[in-house]
Write a protein that holds these residues in place. Structure first.
Motif, mmCIF file in Angstrom:
data_model
loop_
_atom_site.group_PDB
_atom_site.id
_atom_site.type_symbol
_atom_site.label_atom_id
_atom_site.label_comp_id
_atom_site.label_asym_id
_atom_site.label_seq_id
_atom_site.Cartn_x
_atom_site.Cartn_y
_atom_site.Cartn_z
ATOM 1 N N MET A 1 0.844 -1.178 0.000
ATOM 2 C CA MET A 1 0.000 0.000 0.000
ATOM 3 C C MET A 1 0.889 1.241 0.000
ATOM 4 O O MET A 1 1.812 1.355 0.787
ATOM 5 C CB MET A 1 -0.896 -0.022 1.238
ATOM 6 C CG MET A 1 -1.772 1.182 1.369
ATOM 7 S SD MET A 1 -2.830 1.053 2.820
ATOM 8 C CE MET A 1 -4.305 1.685 2.140
ATOM 9 N N GLU A 2 0.607 2.159 -0.880
ATOM 10 C CA GLU A 2 1.379 3.395 -1.008
ATOM 11 C C GLU A 2 0.653 4.529 -0.280
ATOM 12 O O GLU A 2 -0.544 4.726 -0.455
ATOM 13 C CB GLU A 2 1.537 3.750 -2.476
ATOM 14 C CG GLU A 2 2.392 4.936 -2.688
ATOM 15 C CD GLU A 2 3.593 4.606 -3.527
ATOM 16 O OE1 GLU A 2 4.347 5.527 -3.777
ATOM 17 O OE2 GLU A 2 3.767 3.452 -3.914
ATOM 18 N N TYR A 3 1.398 5.242 0.548
ATOM 19 C CA TYR A 3 0.833 6.345 1.312
ATOM 20 C C TYR A 3 1.226 7.672 0.694
ATOM 21 O O TYR A 3 2.266 7.790 0.055
ATOM 22 C CB TYR A 3 1.349 6.326 2.755
ATOM 23 C CG TYR A 3 0.853 5.167 3.565
ATOM 24 C CD1 TYR A 3 -0.461 5.107 3.984
ATOM 25 C CD2 TYR A 3 1.706 4.133 3.921
ATOM 26 C CE1 TYR A 3 -0.929 4.039 4.735
ATOM 27 C CE2 TYR A 3 1.261 3.069 4.676
ATOM 28 C CZ TYR A 3 -0.055 3.027 5.078
ATOM 29 O OH TYR A 3 -0.516 1.984 5.817
ATOM 30 N N GLU A 4 0.387 8.675 0.907
ATOM 31 C CA GLU A 4 0.708 10.039 0.503
ATOM 32 C C GLU A 4 1.186 10.771 1.756
ATOM 33 O O GLU A 4 0.561 10.688 2.805
ATOM 34 C CB GLU A 4 -0.533 10.727 -0.072
ATOM 35 C CG GLU A 4 -0.240 12.089 -0.615
ATOM 36 C CD GLU A 4 -1.449 12.719 -1.285
ATOM 37 O OE1 GLU A 4 -1.397 13.927 -1.518
ATOM 38 O OE2 GLU A 4 -2.443 12.018 -1.540
ATOM 39 N N ILE B 1 1.471 11.157 7.434
ATOM 40 C CA ILE B 1 0.679 10.324 6.527
ATOM 41 C C ILE B 1 -0.706 10.968 6.386
ATOM 42 O O ILE B 1 -1.421 11.167 7.364
ATOM 43 C CB ILE B 1 0.576 8.886 7.053
ATOM 44 C CG1 ILE B 1 1.975 8.276 7.108
ATOM 45 C CG2 ILE B 1 -0.352 8.052 6.178
ATOM 46 C CD1 ILE B 1 2.044 6.912 7.733
ATOM 47 N N LYS B 2 -1.060 11.314 5.153
ATOM 48 C CA LYS B 2 -2.296 12.068 4.877
ATOM 49 C C LYS B 2 -3.543 11.330 5.370
ATOM 50 O O LYS B 2 -4.484 11.961 5.847
ATOM 51 C CB LYS B 2 -2.411 12.372 3.395
ATOM 52 C CG LYS B 2 -3.541 13.304 3.068
ATOM 53 C CD LYS B 2 -3.543 13.700 1.614
ATOM 54 C CE LYS B 2 -4.681 14.644 1.317
ATOM 55 N NZ LYS B 2 -4.687 15.051 -0.093
ATOM 56 N N ASP B 3 -3.559 9.998 5.295
ATOM 57 C CA ASP B 3 -4.731 9.228 5.724
ATOM 58 C C ASP B 3 -5.028 9.401 7.213
ATOM 59 O O ASP B 3 -6.162 9.189 7.645
ATOM 60 C CB ASP B 3 -4.541 7.743 5.428
ATOM 61 C CG ASP B 3 -4.550 7.445 3.938
ATOM 62 O OD1 ASP B 3 -5.009 8.306 3.160
ATOM 63 O OD2 ASP B 3 -4.094 6.363 3.556
ATOM 64 N N SER B 4 -4.035 9.771 8.008
ATOM 65 C CA SER B 4 -4.257 9.938 9.445
ATOM 66 C C SER B 4 -4.905 11.282 9.778
ATOM 67 O O SER B 4 -5.199 11.556 10.940
ATOM 68 C CB SER B 4 -2.945 9.785 10.219
ATOM 69 O OG SER B 4 -2.078 10.864 9.981
#
Length: 61
Positions: free
Chosen positions: A1-4, A45-48
């Motif tokens: 999985m690739e994170y932004e 990490i943008k998802d957080s």
């Protein structure tokens, strides 16, 4: 999985808060961040940065 990843300034702009608030959220464990090896820069990490994560008593990553 690739994170932004975002810088502290970009994360502050994204959430419409100050960089100081981002720093507090990092210390409180509300957002997931790290320092790359040999670097003083902090990446987030943008998802957080979800609204649910920032407002809940126990953050989910």
């Amino acid at each position: 999985m690739e994170y932004e990843y975002l810088s502290r300034k970009s994360a502050a702009d994204f959430c419409k808060v100050s960089i100081r608030t981002i720093d507090r959220w990092i210390v409180d464990g509300r957002i997931d961040s790290f320092k790359p090896d040999g670097c003083s820069r902090v990446l987030i990490i943008k998802d957080s940065l979800s609204r649910e994560n920032l407002s809940s008593p126990k953050p989910k990553y």
